[in-house]
Design an enzyme around this catalytic site. Structure first.
Site, PDB file in Angstrom:
ATOM      1  CG  ASP A  43      -2.127  -0.910   1.013  1.00  0.00           C
ATOM      2  OD1 ASP A  43      -2.296  -1.441  -0.101  1.00  0.00           O
ATOM      3  OD2 ASP A  43      -2.899  -1.101   1.972  1.00  0.00           O
ATOM      4  CD  GLU A 114      -3.156   9.152   6.711  1.00  0.00           C
ATOM      5  OE1 GLU A 114      -1.925   9.251   6.482  1.00  0.00           O
ATOM      6  OE2 GLU A 114      -3.787   8.104   6.497  1.00  0.00           O
ATOM      7  CB  ALA A 155      -4.268   3.806   6.533  1.00  0.00           C
TER       8      ALA A 155
END
Length: 254
Positions: A43, A114, A155
């Site tokens: 990721d 984020e 996450a």
């Protein structure tokens, strides 16, 4: 292959070996002529690929060759053309972070997961939180606070005990990190159209940094966060490995 594919791989031994195999088996198109990017890694590498190539607006098909693969499909070197052709697109819209620093400089960055604020020293951060110009928290005392997209909600947001957000809900998660005051505030779910502003109270005594995914800006005084209206990225997933299903299933993991 019918599609013009460009390969990208993380620097791990497994990913580099897979890259060599894929290039030998399928050939490769230069990035300027490609129709799709195949990313080999985890990721973290997927986020690097999205940041590096988002301006090209190419769909990205990931295969897991890393420790975390929430945004990746299972690695199988066979039948790549068929898998890419059958893949289901999922559209992601990143966050835009605008930062003002103590020195007076302005910085803008994108975040697909984020935007997070964190204290830089042992002193807790003191942050004023406003939504669409209206103050909601006059003073939040905490180690930090973040705003997460649905794709990023599993996450850092999840590690900070924030909610998991299904894709397509057009909401964002605002989650405090080790909040001290107000003691009972545990965050909020916001409409994706919300403009969030964080003002750092006493930034010289209590310095704070802001990070968009992995891009950090230190010694900040003000941050605004909003969903991008101009940019989108398309991730491709095998039909049996749909990201929406993964987010749903994640909520029942113990």
């Amino acid at each position: 292959m019918n599609q013009r594919v460009h390969f990208a791989a993380s620097k791990t031994e497994d990913a580099q070996a897979a890259l060599a195999l894929m290039r030998e088996r399928y050939g490769e198109t230069p990035i300027d002529e490609a129709e799709v990017i195949v990313a080999l890694g985890g990721d973290g590498f997927m986020l690097q690929t999205l940041h590096r190539h988002h301006a090209r607006a190419l769909p990205v098909y990931g295969m897991k060759l890393g420790s975390v693969g929430f945004l990746m499909n299972q690695y199988r070197p066979d039948e790549l053309a068929d898998r890419v052709a059958r893949a289901v697109p999922t559209m992601l819209r990143p966050l835009v972070m605008d930062v003002q620093t103590e020195s007076g400089s302005s910085v803008t960055a994108l975040a697909f997961n984020e935007v997070s604020l964190l204290r830089q020293t042992k002193q807790a951060a003191h942050v004023r939180v406003s939504l669409n110009g209206a103050t909601k928290l006059e003073e939040l005392v905490c180690d930090g606070i973040l705003v997460s997209t649905p794709a990023g909600s599993t996450a850092y947001n999840l590690s900070a005990h924030g909610p998991i957000l299904p894709l397509g809900t057009n909401v964002l998660a605002m989650t405090p990190i080790s909040p001290f005051r107000p003691r009972r505030w545990r965050g909020a779910i916001l409409p994706a159209t919300t403009e969030v502003k964080f003002e750092i109270l006493d930034p010289y005594k209590r310095p704070v940094s802001a990070t968009a995914d992995s891009y950090e800006v230190r010694d900040i005084v003000e941050v605004t966060v909003r969903e991008s209206c101009e940019r989108t990225v398309s991730l491709l997933f095998d039909p049996e490995h749909n990201l929406e299903d993964r987010i749903l299933n994640e909520q029942f993991e113990i």
